[in-house]
Structure formats: structure tokens, C-alpha cells
Design a protein around this motif. Structure first.
Motif, PDB file in Angstrom:
ATOM      1  N   UNK A 108      90.018  21.037  39.059  1.00  0.00           N
ATOM      2  CA  UNK A 108      89.751  19.729  39.634  1.00  0.00           C
ATOM      3  C   UNK A 108      89.818  18.622  38.588  1.00  0.00           C
ATOM      4  N   UNK A 109      89.497  18.926  37.346  1.00  0.00           N
ATOM      5  CA  UNK A 109      89.679  17.942  36.277  1.00  0.00           C
ATOM      6  C   UNK A 109      91.150  17.570  36.139  1.00  0.00           C
ATOM      7  N   UNK A 110      92.022  18.574  36.206  1.00  0.00           N
ATOM      8  CA  UNK A 110      93.466  18.311  36.122  1.00  0.00           C
ATOM      9  C   UNK A 110      93.917  17.506  37.341  1.00  0.00           C
ATOM     10  N   UNK A 111      93.423  17.845  38.522  1.00  0.00           N
ATOM     11  CA  UNK A 111      93.769  17.086  39.730  1.00  0.00           C
ATOM     12  C   UNK A 111      93.391  15.613  39.565  1.00  0.00           C
ATOM     13  N   UNK A 112      92.181  15.368  39.092  1.00  0.00           N
ATOM     14  CA  UNK A 112      91.718  13.985  38.921  1.00  0.00           C
ATOM     15  C   UNK A 112      92.585  13.251  37.903  1.00  0.00           C
ATOM     16  N   UNK A 113      92.857  13.902  36.773  1.00  0.00           N
ATOM     17  CA  UNK A 113      93.653  13.249  35.732  1.00  0.00           C
ATOM     18  C   UNK A 113      95.054  12.912  36.235  1.00  0.00           C
ATOM     19  N   UNK A 114      95.676  13.827  36.942  1.00  0.00           N
ATOM     20  CA  UNK A 114      97.024  13.577  37.456  1.00  0.00           C
ATOM     21  C   UNK A 114      97.014  12.464  38.506  1.00  0.00           C
TER      22      UNK A 114
END
Length: 452
Positions: free
Chosen positions: A139-145
């Protein structure tokens, strides 16, 4: 008086072997396991636990083991800590589940409030709760993207971030985590970690960061990077502590380039390294922080906390999950955090470091097999090599760990090369019990490792 950490019926805090290891009941359970549990699920110890508390695990045969693993950095407040047990019992009696996305409840909000207070930085923050560290990282990667409109994610050699498809791509080590499980998610780029024991002699943290970032700029392109994701101290990779200056240089580059700096504090967080979070050691303030393991005293809970503008960038409904932020796990987390604060367990971690490091360095002085001693707080390790070289010695590492198990001490191995003994004692372990565990470790080295 009831001990706030181990309860009124405190388990004796002692190492005690009453049968061989494993004993007859554990062997019986092992046979039942072989008939019903997938062989793809491994276990470090060949015994089956019946009770645990403070710094000990007691198996079904009555053997009592000193715990230097904490369920991989989970039970920092001790196993079955009374404050956690009481909070869980009260919540279970009220309700076990509604799904926060259907009918919300205060516990979820209270945990997010604590995460806003505790994580590095005094900026406005938001959080979302999940079940596991891997979920938090995904979810951190989802938010960053979503927030940056970019796709590339930069990770590091020796990293471990989880076992889901995306987090396997983020993880460096092939066996046992990735082998045969591909294809993996794309737009993941790996660069060298600062690894002082294996870097060129004298390489500074700033130089190691420049080495890594030069590859990012030439092979990925700064304008394509959504996030740089790093464990402030690597966990499964072997408790690799980057040289001073490495993390700040990465964070500065992210600010200049518009990338999101994500700190994976899943193993290092919640007092484990002598601060609430490992980034605090160099005053690094991440844009996003992932948490799990030590947050809830043994119950499954994970968090993603970060800058409000990033965490609110996703559309409503874009983050969540049926069990994420379960009310029972949230109650456990609030009790765990309260216990850590009241008992000043960050200071306890520093005291454990002060007790353990001299003993581990003593091993290094007398055994040619110990190439490096490293770590911080109650997250320490020794890296084993063939004497006179930096060649990893995984076989010796496994032998010493098994010798400790046979003598009633739980130790864990780690490292890209399988040659690291890692130590994660509960933050509440007594100094006498810890000393006895280190005596067992000394004896295992004396028996199996060559002297200088």
C-alpha cells in the motif's frame, strides 16, 4: 504484586530441559503436522510451544527455552503481556469484527492517532491499517505511485519486504522467498546497499549513497522514480546497518527529485533499536513509514503512516481490506504502545545492547569465524565467515544455531548468504536470563567454531 509484563502466574524465567529436544509430545505433533500441513511451511525449532511469557517459551514436553527471537521482533513487550491480554479480552467480549470500511470504531482511530504522535516528524499525518507488513509495503507503493504519477520503485541489495507478488519483487533474496514463484511485478529497480563489512574499506555513507543514486539517475531516471524504499536497518538481509550519512543522503535526493522516501520500519520499529523508530538515529523523517511486527504484542496488525497530502491523494475506497485494523488487534496495539511508553522500553533496548555487544565482540576476538558484529538496541547480529576471509560460512551458522536450540536457547539465522546469527530478545527479558543465553552461545562457539 502482579508483574505488569508477565502476569500474576508468571512463568519461571529460566532455561530448563526435561527431555531431549524435541521431546516425545513434540515429535508426536511433528508427525501430525507432516500428515496435514504443507511441507512448504518451515519452522526454526522442532518443538511445539504450549506457553510463553517474559523471555521464555515452554514447549509441550515442559522444556523452557530462552527466547532470543521474539517471534521475529514481534513480542517486544513479552509474550501474553497482561496489559495486552486484558485489552484483548475486553474487546473480544464487546465485538470481534465489523470491518472498519462498513461500521467504524474508535480503536482504529486511536491507533492512527498514536502512529501520528510516534512516527518521525511533526508534520500533519494520516494512517491506514492492514494485517501484515507485506500489505503495508504494497500500500505504500500504491500511495507513492498514485501521488506522484510515476511508476519506478527503487530498492536495495539484501532487502526483504515480504512474500506477496509485489513484495517478492521488492525482496532481494531468491531462496526461499522467490524461487519458482515468478513472474514478478515490474518497474522495480535494485541498487547497492551501504554494507560496511562488505563495501570497499573506508567508503562513507555519502559515498555509498552516491554510488546507488548514480545508477538510479542513469538507468531509471530521477523523473521516473515514484519511491525509494529502504529498511533503515535491514532485517532478513542480515541486520545490515548502513554507514552514517547513507539514509540522510537518500532522503535528501528524494526531496530534490520529487520521489517519495519510504522507511520500512516493520522489524526496526517500536523501540527495537533503542528509539521508537530506527530513522530517528540520524533524524531522518520519511515521507511514508510502514509498521507491523512489534506494534500489537503478537496480534496481526500493520500500519502505513505518512504525510497527509500523500495519504489523502488516493480516492476514497482505494485503501483498505476486510480485516485491516481489526478491533481486537487495535486494542492489543494500544495496550502494547502504552506498556512501551510506561516502561520506557526504548531505554530497555539500549540496556540490552550495552549488555550484549561486549559479549558478542568477545566472541569476535577469540573466534576467527566472526567477521562482523553489528546492530543497534535489541537488534544485534554476528556475521560468520571462513577465518581470514569474508567468505560466508552458512554451514557453521546453522550448526551453531542448532546447538543453541538443543541447549534451550532460541536463536535465528538471516542474511543473503545465510551466514548471520541475529538476536531479537524481548525488550523485557531479564539481564540474568540474557546472560545465561549468551553463555550457551559462547559454549556453542567453543564447540563448533575455530579459535584464532
Amino acid at each position: 504484586m502482579t508483574d505488569l509484563l508477565t502476569g500474576p502466574d508468571t512463568l519461571p524465567q529460566e532455561r530448563r530441559l526435561v527431555t531431549e529436544v524435541p521431546g516425545p509430545r513434540s515429535r508426536e505433533l511433528g508427525a501430525r503436522r507432516a500428515a496435514t500441513v504443507s511441507s512448504a511451511v518451515g519452522s526454526t525449532l522442532p518443538v511445539y510451544v504450549e506457553r510463553a511469557g517474559g523471555g521464555v517459551l515452554v514447549d509441550v514436553d515442559g522444556n523452557s527455552f530462552i527466547d532470543l527471537g521474539s517471534g521475529i521482533a514481534v513480542t517486544g513487550v513479552g509474550n501474553a503481556a497482561p496489559a495486552v491480554v486484558a485489552a484483548v479480552q475486553e474487546q473480544v467480549a464487546a465485538f470481534t469484527h465489523t470491518c472498519f470500511m462498513v461500521a467504524p470504531y474508535e480503536g482504529y482511530v486511536a491507533v492512527c492517532e498514536e502512529l501520528a504522535r510516534l512516527t518521525p516528524g511533526d508534520h500533519e499525518k494520516r494512517s491506514a491499517l492492514f494485517n501484515s507488513g507485506a500489505e503495508a509495503v504494497e500500500n505504500a507503493v500504491k500511495v507513492a505511485r498514485h501521488a506522484t504519477g510515476r511508476q519506478a520503485v527503487v530498492v536495495f541489495d539484501h532487502a526483504y519486504h515480504g512474500r506477496t507478488n509485489l513484495t517478492m519483487a521488492l525482496t532481494a533474496k531468491n531462496m526461499p522467498y522467490k524461487h519458482g514463484f515468478g513472474p514478478f511485478a515490474g518497474e522495480v529497480y535494485r541498487v547497492p546497499m551501504s554494507y560496511p563489512f562488505r563495501d570497499p574499506e573506508g567508503m562513507t555513507g555519502e559515498q555509498a549513497a552516491a554510488r546507488a543514486l548514480a545508477l538510479v539517475e542513469t538507468q531509471v531516471g530521477a523523473g521516473n522514480v515514484a519511491a525509494v524504499l529502504i529498511e533503515p536497518i535491514q532485517g532478513e538481509g542480515g541486520f545490515v546497518v548502513p554507514a552514517p550519512g547513507f539514509l540522510p543522503a537518500l532522503a535528501d535526493w528524494c526531496r530534490r527529485s520529487g520521489a517519495v522516501f519510504i522507511a520500512d520500519e516493520i522489524q526496526t520499529g517500536f523501540c527495537r533499536t533503542g528509539d521508537w523508530f530506527a530513522c530517528e538515529h540520524e533524524q531522518v523523517v520519511p515521507d511514508l513509514v510502514t509498521t507491523a511486527k512489534g506494534i500489537a504484542g503478537g496480534l496481526p496488525l500493520a500500519g502505513l503512516t505518512g504525510r497527509a497530502d500523500l495519504m489523502d491523494a488516493c480516492h476514497t475506497g482505494g485503501l483498505g481490506g476486510t480485516y485491516g485494523g481489526n478491533p481486537v488487534a487495535c486494542a492489543a496495539a494500544l495496550a502494547t504502545i502504552r506498556t512501551m511508553r510506561e516502561r520506557e522500553l526504548a531505554g530497555a533496548a539500549r540496556a540490552l545492547e550495552a549488555a550484549m555487544l561486549p559479549r558478542l565482540r568477545g566472541l569476535q576476538e577469540r573466534s576467527g569465524a566472526v567477521g562482523d558484529v553489528r546492530g543497534r538496541g535489541a537488534m544485534l547480529a554476528v556475521e560468520l565467515v571462513r577465518p581470514g576471509t569474508t567468505e560466508p560460512d552458512a554451514e557453521l551458522t546453522a550448526r551453531i544455531s542448532k546447538a543453541c536450540h538443543a541447549q534451550g536457547v532460541v536463536t535465528l539465522t538471516a542474511g543473503t548468504f545465510g551466514n548471520v546469527l541475529r538476536f531479537l530478545p524481548p525488550l523485557v527479558i531479564g539481564q540474568e536470563l540474557l546472560g545465561e543465553a549468551l553463555d550457551v552461545l559462547d559454549a556453542a562457539f567453543d564447540e563448533h567454531a575455530p579459535a584464532r
